[in-house]
Design an enzyme around this catalytic site. Sequence first.
Site, PDB file in Angstrom:
ATOM      1  N   TYR A 127       0.799  -1.221   0.000  1.00  0.00           N
ATOM      2  CA  TYR A 127       0.000   0.000   0.000  1.00  0.00           C
ATOM      3  C   TYR A 127       0.837   1.278   0.000  1.00  0.00           C
ATOM      4  O   TYR A 127       0.302   2.367   0.216  1.00  0.00           O
ATOM      5  CB  TYR A 127      -0.954  -0.011   1.191  1.00  0.00           C
ATOM      6  CG  TYR A 127      -2.134  -0.951   1.009  1.00  0.00           C
ATOM      7  CD1 TYR A 127      -2.143  -1.923   0.009  1.00  0.00           C
ATOM      8  CD2 TYR A 127      -3.243  -0.883   1.835  1.00  0.00           C
ATOM      9  CE1 TYR A 127      -3.201  -2.786  -0.156  1.00  0.00           C
ATOM     10  CE2 TYR A 127      -4.318  -1.737   1.681  1.00  0.00           C
ATOM     11  CZ  TYR A 127      -4.293  -2.688   0.690  1.00  0.00           C
ATOM     12  OH  TYR A 127      -5.358  -3.553   0.530  1.00  0.00           O
ATOM     13  N   LYS A 172       3.555 -14.609   5.051  1.00  0.00           N
ATOM     14  CA  LYS A 172       3.674 -15.465   3.864  1.00  0.00           C
ATOM     15  C   LYS A 172       5.152 -15.649   3.542  1.00  0.00           C
ATOM     16  O   LYS A 172       5.588 -15.581   2.396  1.00  0.00           O
ATOM     17  CB  LYS A 172       2.924 -14.830   2.682  1.00  0.00           C
ATOM     18  CG  LYS A 172       2.712 -15.775   1.504  1.00  0.00           C
ATOM     19  CD  LYS A 172       1.807 -16.958   1.833  1.00  0.00           C
ATOM     20  CE  LYS A 172       1.571 -17.830   0.601  1.00  0.00           C
ATOM     21  NZ  LYS A 172       0.765 -19.032   0.912  1.00  0.00           N
ATOM     22  N   ASP A 205      -2.835 -17.878   4.396  1.00  0.00           N
ATOM     23  CA  ASP A 205      -3.946 -18.655   3.856  1.00  0.00           C
ATOM     24  C   ASP A 205      -4.525 -19.594   4.909  1.00  0.00           C
ATOM     25  O   ASP A 205      -5.743 -19.783   4.991  1.00  0.00           O
ATOM     26  CB  ASP A 205      -3.551 -19.408   2.581  1.00  0.00           C
ATOM     27  CG  ASP A 205      -2.127 -19.921   2.589  1.00  0.00           C
ATOM     28  OD1 ASP A 205      -1.233 -19.210   3.089  1.00  0.00           O
ATOM     29  OD2 ASP A 205      -1.889 -21.017   2.083  1.00  0.00           O
ATOM     30  N   ASP A 229      -5.866  -5.815   5.705  1.00  0.00           N
ATOM     31  CA  ASP A 229      -7.029  -5.257   5.039  1.00  0.00           C
ATOM     32  C   ASP A 229      -8.019  -6.355   4.686  1.00  0.00           C
ATOM     33  O   ASP A 229      -9.232  -6.231   4.900  1.00  0.00           O
ATOM     34  CB  ASP A 229      -6.570  -4.516   3.778  1.00  0.00           C
ATOM     35  CG  ASP A 229      -7.642  -3.628   3.175  1.00  0.00           C
ATOM     36  OD1 ASP A 229      -8.715  -3.486   3.779  1.00  0.00           O
ATOM     37  OD2 ASP A 229      -7.402  -3.076   2.090  1.00  0.00           O
ATOM     38  N   ASP A 233     -11.713  -7.747   7.144  1.00  0.00           N
ATOM     39  CA  ASP A 233     -13.065  -7.800   6.586  1.00  0.00           C
ATOM     40  C   ASP A 233     -13.634  -9.211   6.670  1.00  0.00           C
ATOM     41  O   ASP A 233     -14.839  -9.386   6.922  1.00  0.00           O
ATOM     42  CB  ASP A 233     -13.066  -7.324   5.132  1.00  0.00           C
ATOM     43  CG  ASP A 233     -13.138  -5.812   5.014  1.00  0.00           C
ATOM     44  OD1 ASP A 233     -12.898  -5.126   6.032  1.00  0.00           O
ATOM     45  OD2 ASP A 233     -13.411  -5.310   3.912  1.00  0.00           O
TER      46      ASP A 233
END
Length: 333
Positions: A127, A172, A205, A229, A233
Amino acid sequence: MAKYRICLIEGDGIGHEVVPATKRVLEAAGFDAEYVHAEAGYEYFLDHGTSVPEATYDAVENTDATLFGAATSPSGEKPAGFFGAIRHLRQKYNLYANVRPTKTRPVPHSYENVDLVIVRENTQGLYVEQERIYGDTAIADTVITRGASDRIGKFAADLAMKRGKRLTVVHKSNVLPVTQGLFMNTILDHAKTVDGLTTNTMIVDNAAMQLVRHPQQFDVMVMTNMFGDILSDLAAGLVGGLGIAASGNVGDKFGIFESVHGSAPDIAGQGISNPTATILAAVIMLDHLGDHETARRLDNAVNKVLAEGPRTRDLGGTAGTKEFTEAVIKALA
């Protein structure tokens, strides 16, 4: 003189409804504050050619905290000169910690006994918006620094020690050992110095699957910007959706607290928007300011109305913004 000065930025769309509703609730709760109104967002950009005017910077910098409503960010190619107001304010004021609580609420389809917080590094990762294109190839840089990783790791560890003393580092590094590895290992190095803190790591994941299968296992989760982010959600979907999801953007000096549901232009101006997320953002703001008593009263009042009604349409009810707000005010009494 009021004890606190609070900057209110309505932003776009339903922000013009949910922020005034939250102000009414704060006043009813007896929160001792003077309110300073400021402007920012896409609507302001269309009228004035900038997303954030100088007067808003002054308001943010000269108040104790900022409550932000909702912001529109047009998809696809952005108009010349436009920048996302909330992302810009996060960067400008170095609000490096995005804090997203996820807690079971008495609403339909909510998982039981969920009480976790996702801490998202708020200034780096993908970002940083450093993109470029060469012919048919598009490249985006990701930026991870040891300093920012250590800073967010300390923030998350401190928060975990105030809660269940459990910290999960989501990463990750199996695919991106340099960038994600630096993030993960920096946080683990600090965690080793915190007596009583239990720390584990989890590939992102797997973390997504575990959140859906057994979210009760988590206390505080810390991760890089994009992962935070997305997973925040996902976590909101476990307990009722974005209509009740709130967040805080916190730095060493400033704090901006916001709902995360977007500006909902399709229902803006109809008086049917759900102010719960913005009210709960105010709860996070109150805790940040140290007014824990008012925060708990307000949180309990919201739960009472969510349990007994009236609920707004997104939660299966028929109440409008005003009716829901007045019910929370009544519950406070």
